[in-house]
Design a protein around this motif. Structure first.
Motif, PDB file in Angstrom:
ATOM      1  N   GLY A   1       0.638  -1.522  -0.199  1.00  0.00           N
ATOM      2  CA  GLY A   1      -0.112  -0.259   0.016  1.00  0.00           C
ATOM      3  C   GLY A   1       1.087   1.463  -0.081  1.00  0.00           C
ATOM      4  O   GLY A   1       0.002   2.164   0.708  1.00  0.00           O
ATOM      5  N   VAL A   2       1.772   1.170  -1.047  1.00  0.00           N
ATOM      6  CA  VAL A   2       2.545   2.513  -0.823  1.00  0.00           C
ATOM      7  C   VAL A   2       3.217   2.849  -2.661  1.00  0.00           C
ATOM      8  O   VAL A   2       2.898   1.814  -3.056  1.00  0.00           O
ATOM      9  CB  VAL A   2       3.960   2.671   0.119  1.00  0.00           C
ATOM     10  CG1 VAL A   2       3.638   2.010   1.623  1.00  0.00           C
ATOM     11  CG2 VAL A   2       5.133   0.952  -0.653  1.00  0.00           C
ATOM     12  N   SER A   3       3.828   3.241  -3.095  1.00  0.00           N
ATOM     13  CA  SER A   3       3.994   3.845  -3.913  1.00  0.00           C
ATOM     14  C   SER A   3       5.204   3.430  -4.475  1.00  0.00           C
ATOM     15  O   SER A   3       6.213   2.588  -3.397  1.00  0.00           O
ATOM     16  CB  SER A   3       4.646   5.564  -4.623  1.00  0.00           C
ATOM     17  OG  SER A   3       5.468   5.937  -3.374  1.00  0.00           O
ATOM     18  N   ARG A   4       5.288   3.033  -5.893  1.00  0.00           N
ATOM     19  CA  ARG A   4       7.203   2.250  -6.703  1.00  0.00           C
ATOM     20  C   ARG A   4       8.121   3.054  -5.941  1.00  0.00           C
ATOM     21  O   ARG A   4       8.648   2.505  -5.511  1.00  0.00           O
ATOM     22  CB  ARG A   4       6.791   2.148  -7.706  1.00  0.00           C
ATOM     23  CG  ARG A   4       8.415   1.570  -8.732  1.00  0.00           C
ATOM     24  CD  ARG A   4       8.120   1.409  -9.602  1.00  0.00           C
ATOM     25  NE  ARG A   4       8.311   2.630 -10.335  1.00  0.00           N
ATOM     26  CZ  ARG A   4       9.525   2.899  -9.766  1.00  0.00           C
ATOM     27  NH1 ARG A   4      10.371   2.211  -9.781  1.00  0.00           N
ATOM     28  NH2 ARG A   4      10.072   4.471 -10.094  1.00  0.00           N
ATOM     29  N   GLN A   5       8.006   4.431  -5.759  1.00  0.00           N
ATOM     30  CA  GLN A   5       8.965   5.194  -5.334  1.00  0.00           C
ATOM     31  C   GLN A   5       9.787   4.858  -3.850  1.00  0.00           C
ATOM     32  O   GLN A   5      11.095   4.542  -3.638  1.00  0.00           O
ATOM     33  CB  GLN A   5       9.028   6.159  -5.836  1.00  0.00           C
ATOM     34  CG  GLN A   5       8.985   7.063  -7.538  1.00  0.00           C
ATOM     35  CD  GLN A   5       7.539   6.209  -7.780  1.00  0.00           C
ATOM     36  OE1 GLN A   5       6.175   6.389  -7.412  1.00  0.00           O
ATOM     37  NE2 GLN A   5       7.321   6.945  -8.958  1.00  0.00           N
ATOM     38  N   ALA A   6       8.268   4.520  -3.499  1.00  0.00           N
ATOM     39  CA  ALA A   6       8.678   4.265  -1.804  1.00  0.00           C
ATOM     40  C   ALA A   6       9.889   2.730  -1.703  1.00  0.00           C
ATOM     41  O   ALA A   6      11.433   2.810  -0.416  1.00  0.00           O
ATOM     42  CB  ALA A   6       7.811   4.319  -0.969  1.00  0.00           C
ATOM     43  N   ILE A   7       9.480   2.140  -2.156  1.00  0.00           N
ATOM     44  CA  ILE A   7      10.517   0.841  -2.100  1.00  0.00           C
ATOM     45  C   ILE A   7      11.747   1.315  -2.896  1.00  0.00           C
ATOM     46  O   ILE A   7      12.671   0.646  -2.541  1.00  0.00           O
ATOM     47  CB  ILE A   7       9.837   0.083  -3.863  1.00  0.00           C
ATOM     48  CG1 ILE A   7       7.721  -0.713  -2.992  1.00  0.00           C
ATOM     49  CG2 ILE A   7      10.203  -1.721  -3.415  1.00  0.00           C
ATOM     50  CD1 ILE A   7       8.497  -1.418  -1.453  1.00  0.00           C
ATOM     51  N   SER A   8      11.604   1.829  -3.946  1.00  0.00           N
ATOM     52  CA  SER A   8      12.689   2.080  -4.529  1.00  0.00           C
ATOM     53  C   SER A   8      13.292   3.010  -3.619  1.00  0.00           C
ATOM     54  O   SER A   8      14.893   2.117  -3.827  1.00  0.00           O
ATOM     55  CB  SER A   8      12.913   2.492  -6.045  1.00  0.00           C
ATOM     56  OG  SER A   8      14.120   3.484  -6.201  1.00  0.00           O
ATOM     57  N   ARG A   9      13.472   3.418  -2.638  1.00  0.00           N
ATOM     58  CA  ARG A   9      14.159   4.510  -1.858  1.00  0.00           C
ATOM     59  C   ARG A   9      14.544   3.825  -0.553  1.00  0.00           C
ATOM     60  O   ARG A   9      15.471   4.172  -0.371  1.00  0.00           O
ATOM     61  CB  ARG A   9      13.433   5.805  -0.844  1.00  0.00           C
ATOM     62  CG  ARG A   9      12.988   7.058  -2.964  1.00  0.00           C
ATOM     63  CD  ARG A   9      11.771   7.933  -2.134  1.00  0.00           C
ATOM     64  NE  ARG A   9      13.401   8.528  -1.165  1.00  0.00           N
ATOM     65  CZ  ARG A   9      12.756   9.374  -0.673  1.00  0.00           C
ATOM     66  NH1 ARG A   9      11.527  10.115  -0.941  1.00  0.00           N
ATOM     67  NH2 ARG A   9      13.460  10.663  -0.139  1.00  0.00           N
TER      68      ARG A   9
ATOM     69  N   LEU B   1      17.138   1.349  -1.791  1.00  0.00           N
ATOM     70  CA  LEU B   1      18.689   2.459  -2.237  1.00  0.00           C
ATOM     71  C   LEU B   1      19.108   2.903  -0.919  1.00  0.00           C
ATOM     72  O   LEU B   1      20.043   3.616  -0.906  1.00  0.00           O
ATOM     73  CB  LEU B   1      18.375   2.959  -3.207  1.00  0.00           C
ATOM     74  CG  LEU B   1      18.479   2.540  -4.170  1.00  0.00           C
ATOM     75  CD1 LEU B   1      17.867   3.770  -5.335  1.00  0.00           C
ATOM     76  CD2 LEU B   1      18.992   2.324  -5.102  1.00  0.00           C
ATOM     77  N   GLU B   2      18.589   2.153   0.343  1.00  0.00           N
ATOM     78  CA  GLU B   2      18.427   3.124   1.053  1.00  0.00           C
ATOM     79  C   GLU B   2      19.177   4.613   1.983  1.00  0.00           C
ATOM     80  O   GLU B   2      19.451   5.107   2.541  1.00  0.00           O
ATOM     81  CB  GLU B   2      20.052   2.550   1.679  1.00  0.00           C
ATOM     82  CG  GLU B   2      20.665   0.315   2.230  1.00  0.00           C
ATOM     83  CD  GLU B   2      19.977   0.386   3.402  1.00  0.00           C
ATOM     84  OE1 GLU B   2      19.053   1.405   4.159  1.00  0.00           O
ATOM     85  OE2 GLU B   2      18.879  -0.520   3.200  1.00  0.00           O
ATOM     86  N   GLU B   3      17.826   4.714   0.728  1.00  0.00           N
ATOM     87  CA  GLU B   3      17.455   6.425   0.401  1.00  0.00           C
ATOM     88  C   GLU B   3      17.036   7.207   2.014  1.00  0.00           C
ATOM     89  O   GLU B   3      16.926   7.140   2.854  1.00  0.00           O
ATOM     90  CB  GLU B   3      17.081   7.327  -0.430  1.00  0.00           C
ATOM     91  CG  GLU B   3      17.664   7.113  -2.128  1.00  0.00           C
ATOM     92  CD  GLU B   3      17.582   7.263  -2.704  1.00  0.00           C
ATOM     93  OE1 GLU B   3      16.323   7.754  -3.019  1.00  0.00           O
ATOM     94  OE2 GLU B   3      18.475   7.439  -4.124  1.00  0.00           O
ATOM     95  N   VAL B   4      16.081   6.426   2.246  1.00  0.00           N
ATOM     96  CA  VAL B   4      14.701   6.517   3.621  1.00  0.00           C
ATOM     97  C   VAL B   4      14.929   5.051   4.558  1.00  0.00           C
ATOM     98  O   VAL B   4      14.683   3.946   3.544  1.00  0.00           O
ATOM     99  CB  VAL B   4      13.614   7.143   3.157  1.00  0.00           C
ATOM    100  CG1 VAL B   4      13.486   9.095   2.772  1.00  0.00           C
ATOM    101  CG2 VAL B   4      12.898   6.745   2.155  1.00  0.00           C
ATOM    102  N   ALA B   5      13.989   4.878   5.164  1.00  0.00           N
ATOM    103  CA  ALA B   5      13.707   4.111   6.140  1.00  0.00           C
ATOM    104  C   ALA B   5      12.060   3.831   5.873  1.00  0.00           C
ATOM    105  O   ALA B   5      12.028   5.266   6.772  1.00  0.00           O
ATOM    106  CB  ALA B   5      14.911   4.185   7.842  1.00  0.00           C
ATOM    107  N   PRO B   6      11.224   2.830   5.742  1.00  0.00           N
ATOM    108  CA  PRO B   6      10.445   2.678   6.630  1.00  0.00           C
ATOM    109  C   PRO B   6       9.535   2.273   7.622  1.00  0.00           C
ATOM    110  O   PRO B   6      11.227   2.711   8.703  1.00  0.00           O
ATOM    111  CB  PRO B   6      10.093   1.406   5.772  1.00  0.00           C
ATOM    112  CG  PRO B   6      11.520   0.297   6.223  1.00  0.00           C
ATOM    113  CD  PRO B   6      12.822   1.292   6.090  1.00  0.00           C
ATOM    114  N   ASP B   7       8.481   3.467   8.113  1.00  0.00           N
ATOM    115  CA  ASP B   7       8.298   3.162   9.240  1.00  0.00           C
ATOM    116  C   ASP B   7       7.746   2.382  10.290  1.00  0.00           C
ATOM    117  O   ASP B   7       8.134   0.594   8.998  1.00  0.00           O
ATOM    118  CB  ASP B   7       6.747   4.028   9.684  1.00  0.00           C
ATOM    119  CG  ASP B   7       6.223   4.004   8.375  1.00  0.00           C
ATOM    120  OD1 ASP B   7       5.823   2.354   8.266  1.00  0.00           O
ATOM    121  OD2 ASP B   7       5.231   4.291   8.260  1.00  0.00           O
ATOM    122  N   THR B   8       7.428   1.476  11.653  1.00  0.00           N
ATOM    123  CA  THR B   8       7.578   0.181  11.941  1.00  0.00           C
ATOM    124  C   THR B   8       6.210  -0.318  11.184  1.00  0.00           C
ATOM    125  O   THR B   8       6.627  -1.818  10.479  1.00  0.00           O
ATOM    126  CB  THR B   8       7.369   0.464  12.960  1.00  0.00           C
ATOM    127  OG1 THR B   8       8.103   1.167  13.505  1.00  0.00           O
ATOM    128  CG2 THR B   8       6.456  -0.517  13.898  1.00  0.00           C
TER     129      THR B   8
END
Length: 211
Positions: free
Chosen positions: A26-34, A37-44
């Motif tokens: 339930g997120v965007s493809r860009q979120a998965i890519s980031r 790539l370790e650009e951001v960390a997912p929330d809990t």
């Protein structure tokens, strides 16, 4: 191995594209890519969702030192516990086998003395291992009881086994060739099977056919 690397590997093992994974979480493809790539960390919430989707623990996903699920602390604790339980059952079996060995030696000596006209008294050197074995048996059973084991079930089968090993050779004295010793031991083994079953069930180890 980082969270992003693990997510990438799990996604590839499932044959999923970033778009498919994004839809599942339930997120965007860009979120998965980031994330990969370790650009951001997912929330809990997203970590938990990924854990359920791929059937792995959150410990595995979040701990960089865990290269595989078996490296997680929970799995290692479970493996150590299993090894400890197997060792406890193994010691219990060995202890009971040694008791049967002592009874066999005693009766063998007794029969030899009867044949040669000697006095069928216990061999002094059997007393030392018997005392040592008694202490070891007490310690093993005490630990079993302290851990919530059913004392009566274990005690009844053990006493019956020892009675068979000790008394049956006397009752079967008419059997020639020393076979009365073997018959007594076989009867004792049958009784000890219940002791072994009691120990395995207590420690959560399988017994018999699995459903």
């Amino acid at each position: 191995m980082t969270f992003g690397e693990k997510l990438y590997r799990l996604r590839k093992e499932r044959g999923m594209s970033q778009e498919a994974l994004a839809q599942e979480l339930g997120v965007s493809r860009q979120a998965i890519s980031r994330w990969e790539l370790e650009e951001v960390a997912p929330d809990t919430g997203n970590v938990l969702a990924a854990s359920r989707l791929f059937g792995v623990s959150t410990d595995y996903l979040l701990r960089d030192e865990c290269e595989q699920e078996a490296d997680t602390p929970a799995v290692r604790r479970a493996e150590r516990s299993l090894q400890e339980w197997q060792a406890a059952v193994g010691k219990g079996v060995l202890c009971r086998v040694l008791w049967l060995t002592l009874f066999a030696l005693f009766h063998q000596y007794r029969l030899e003395q009867l044949e040669t006209g000697g006095s069928p008294v216990p061999i002094p050197w059997l007393l030392v291992p018997a005392l040592a074995l008694a202490v070891w048996t007490w310690r093993l059973n005490w630990r079993y009881i302290q851990e919530g084991g059913e004392r009566r079930a274990l005690l009844e089968s053990d006493l019956l086994a020892m009675a068979c090993a000790f008394a049956l050779p006397y009752l079967l004295a008419w059997v020639p060739g020393g076979w009365e010793i073997l018959l007594g031991l076989l009867a004792a083994v049958v009784c000890m099977v219940k002791s072994v079953k009691t120990l395995r069930v207590h420690y959560g180890l399988p017994w018999g056919k699995r459903p």
